[in-house]
Design an enzyme around this catalytic site. Sequence first.
Site, PDB file in Angstrom:
ATOM      1  N   SER A  92      -4.809   3.978  -4.336  1.00 51.30           N
ATOM      2  CA  SER A  92      -3.437   4.484  -4.280  1.00 51.30           C
ATOM      3  C   SER A  92      -3.496   6.002  -4.191  1.00 51.30           C
ATOM      4  CB  SER A  92      -2.704   4.047  -5.540  1.00 51.30           C
ATOM      5  OG  SER A  92      -1.663   4.940  -5.832  1.00 51.30           O
TER       6      SER A  92
ATOM      7  N   LYS B 153      -5.951   2.496  -9.334  1.00 50.47           N
ATOM      8  CA  LYS B 153      -5.628   1.330  -8.499  1.00 50.47           C
ATOM      9  C   LYS B 153      -6.737   0.915  -7.534  1.00 50.47           C
ATOM     10  CE  LYS B 153      -2.263  -0.710  -8.102  1.00 50.47           C
ATOM     11  NZ  LYS B 153      -0.961  -0.376  -7.493  1.00 50.47           N
TER      12      LYS B 153
END
Length: 466
Positions: free
Chosen positions: A279, A285
């Site tokens: 991300s 992420k």
Amino acid sequence: MNNKLWAGRFSKELNKVADDFNSSIPFDSRMYSQDIRGSIAHATMLGMQGIITIDEAHTIINELVKIEEDITEGRLEIDMTAEDVHMFVESVLTERIGDTGKKLHTARSRNDQVALDVRLYLKDETDNIIEDICSLIEALTDKADEYKDAIMPGYTHMQRAQPITFGHHLMAYVSMFMRDIERISEASARMMSASPLGSCALAGTTYNTDRQRTADILGFQYPCRNSLDGVSDRDFAIELCAAYSIAMMHISRLSEEIILWSSWEFKFIELDDSFSTGSSIMPQKKNPDMAELARGKTGRVYGDLMTLLTIMKGTPLAYNKDMQEDKEAIFDAVDTLKACLGVFAPMIKTMRPIRENMYAAAQKGFINATDVADYLVGKGLPFRSAYKITGQLVGKCVAEGKVLDNLSLDEYREFSELFDEDLYGFISLESCVSRRTSYGGTSPESVASQIEYAREFLDAFKIDEE
Ligand code: ARG
């Protein structure tokens, strides 16, 4: 001056906007080699039938071979102002060999030409797609073999239901993809049964053609029996696109599972870094973008199928220009399916299943309750009574925050005197799984035989292909 091949009866040039609107070359140029293959077969037949001389046929064929090489090797650029790929090839041929080139279009029309080219294109691409599905099956099967004893919860209604193995779960997808191969190759074989070439514009021709000859050269079994149907049939494209849509639906279901399994809530698998994305704002992420994209792209292929069905629903016989719209849908379906298969095989190959997490999840949710009931049935109790007692035991566990595996024998005996020490071995996850030896079931031996079948299927398919 109108420079179109069909310019004879016109006094004005086609309006620029109309010309662009009408043109299919920006997308049908990808069928140049199929178009040339069809023209070579046609010229061969014209020569053999004496419709043109053998010398003329040779001249045409030799030049067509060169045109194909020139395009493939980048020496000849496809002219994007041409109307379509058929006209482009014919005009290059005529530029290069003069009047002889103008004889190629004897006893033929673009209507049977395009009906042929799309079939040949789909045949080539379908062979590639089948090969790609084989690679995905191979990746799934190898992973299933490695994890045929890895216990995980099996689900119904997304609720933990009974213990299964990860290998068993993956082999379910292998069954789906084997069906896809069968479905796609059957549709492809049907498509390649009847050749449209020689149907001409719609009514056939006055020339003494030999349609069986061109059918043989191009790999069809026989010429189509009705020329009106020959030029206006697009069933094969619809049927293949339907088969592709079903394959995409399978990829999408697998995607959904991969997305769930790689979430922190499940963590049954870890995708390789090379098949995951991050991300731009959340540093922690790791996203399963490939699977999400494949799930999303499934909608495109369904849309392509709907496009084809809708184009065809209102077209009277025979050819109508509406049919030019089939190509972008067909190409998009082919491209999308190939792209998804291309990324899925290596993504599956590199994904890392996490046995301990799957096992831990299988320990919760009373997924061995059926086996407690089966235990009582083994001691002579009717299944319905056994089912009821087990339900009461689960109720007790829920109320007291316990699991079936660690209730004491005394607690069990409060519900039935039939319970004994051997219960604990009987309801262990390992024995629940290994007892399910029924054909197609989850036991490691049963999964091993599913794996063996899939490998034989792949081998047989490869032999067929050769
Ligand atoms: N570009 C056309 C198509 O893709 C080829 C056939 C055109 N035939 C015609 N008579 N306009 O369908």
